[in-house]
Scaffold this motif. Structure first.
Motif, mmCIF file in Angstrom:
data_model
loop_
_atom_site.group_PDB
_atom_site.id
_atom_site.type_symbol
_atom_site.label_atom_id
_atom_site.label_comp_id
_atom_site.label_asym_id
_atom_site.label_seq_id
_atom_site.Cartn_x
_atom_site.Cartn_y
_atom_site.Cartn_z
ATOM 1 N N THR A 263 45.179 34.075 42.037
ATOM 2 C CA THR A 263 46.313 33.702 41.190
ATOM 3 C C THR A 263 46.486 32.190 41.094
ATOM 4 O O THR A 263 46.926 31.676 40.056
ATOM 5 C CB THR A 263 47.606 34.359 41.701
ATOM 6 O OG1 THR A 263 47.828 33.986 43.073
ATOM 7 C CG2 THR A 263 47.500 35.880 41.622
ATOM 8 N N VAL B 269 44.863 36.842 36.468
ATOM 9 C CA VAL B 269 45.864 37.907 36.489
ATOM 10 C C VAL B 269 45.146 39.176 36.935
ATOM 11 O O VAL B 269 44.175 39.605 36.298
ATOM 12 C CB VAL B 269 46.498 38.115 35.103
ATOM 13 C CG1 VAL B 269 47.439 39.317 35.125
ATOM 14 C CG2 VAL B 269 47.238 36.863 34.660
ATOM 15 N N ALA C 263 40.194 41.238 37.507
ATOM 16 C CA ALA C 263 41.176 40.241 37.083
ATOM 17 C C ALA C 263 40.729 39.618 35.763
ATOM 18 O O ALA C 263 39.547 39.666 35.416
ATOM 19 C CB ALA C 263 41.323 39.154 38.151
ATOM 20 N N ARG D 267 42.677 33.033 32.640
ATOM 21 C CA ARG D 267 43.774 32.502 31.821
ATOM 22 C C ARG D 267 43.351 32.469 30.355
ATOM 23 O O ARG D 267 42.286 31.990 30.004
ATOM 24 C CB ARG D 267 44.152 31.112 32.284
ATOM 25 C CG ARG D 267 45.333 30.511 31.555
ATOM 26 C CD ARG D 267 45.585 29.083 31.987
ATOM 27 N NE ARG D 267 46.078 28.998 33.358
ATOM 28 C CZ ARG D 267 45.381 28.495 34.353
ATOM 29 N NH1 ARG D 267 44.143 28.052 34.162
ATOM 30 N NH2 ARG D 267 45.902 28.418 35.578
#
Length: 206
Positions: free
Chosen positions: A162, A167, A202, A205
């Protein structure tokens, strides 16, 4: 989770970190990906090169991933995949920073690693929250080789992701298949009753 999460990869650029003997390389190529495979072990790199030969959709080379990915471009990959490798890296924050740099905006990172719950039993200090080096032995190519992996808390692992803008979209502890039960009932029982691995997906960004 790694297998079922891949899907159709036609036209995808995929970076396989810690490719080993190329088990996932074969799967990625079969799904239509253009693959870059990296491993710290030169014998493993040679094995992959011999296994798949020269082809336009595969580039394989040796690199100590703990020192970064200096040969890789920014915003280049659609997927970074790493199977049971990241626990060999002391500084996962730096590793995931390099993954974030190499991924296109919104692209995926998918990796497996040791369960922090299982590794806590190996702690020499008894402190779950301490990052600690544990000696391991590889029985892969040639003579057994002693290597070091790092046990760490789940919070440190997640923070390394993170903090680099990832995410988390899925986190699983793995499920053993019926096929494994038929092949090895003892291993199947262990994997279905005790934590062993962590599987994480994940997105970078956007």
């Amino acid at each position: 989770m790694l297998d079922k999460a891949l899907g159709d990869l036609t036209g995808f650029r995929v970076l396989d970190l810690g490719c080993g003997s190329g088990e996932y390389v074969a799967e990625l190529l079969a799904r239509g990906a253009e693959v870059t495979a990296i491993d710290v072990s030169e014998p493993m790199v040679e094995l992959v090169q011999q296994r798949f030969g020269a082809r336009d959709d595969l580039h394989c080379y040796g690199q100590d991933i703990s020192l970064g990915l200096p040969q890789e471009r920014d915003d280049h990959y659609d997927l970074v995949l790493s199977s049971l490798m990241v626990h060999y890296i002391a500084d996962q924050h730096a590793l995931f920073a390099e993954c974030a740099r190499g991924l296109k905006p919104g692209a995926r990172l998918l990796f497996s690693t040791h369960s922090p719950v299982a590794d806590a039993e190996l702690s020499p200090s008894g402190n779950y929250y301490a990052r600690e080096a544990i000696c391991d032995t590889w029985h892969t190519v040639g003579e057994p080789v002693e290597v070091v992996f790092y046990r760490r808390s789940l919070s440190e692992q997640i923070g390394a992701l993170t903090d680099n803008g990832f995410v988390i979209t899925a986190l699983e502890e793995g499920t053993a298949t019926e096929r494994l039960r038929q092949r090895n009932a003892e291993v199947y029982k262990r994997l279905t009753t005790q934590p062993n691995f962590l599987f994480v997906m994940a997105r970078s960004r956007s």
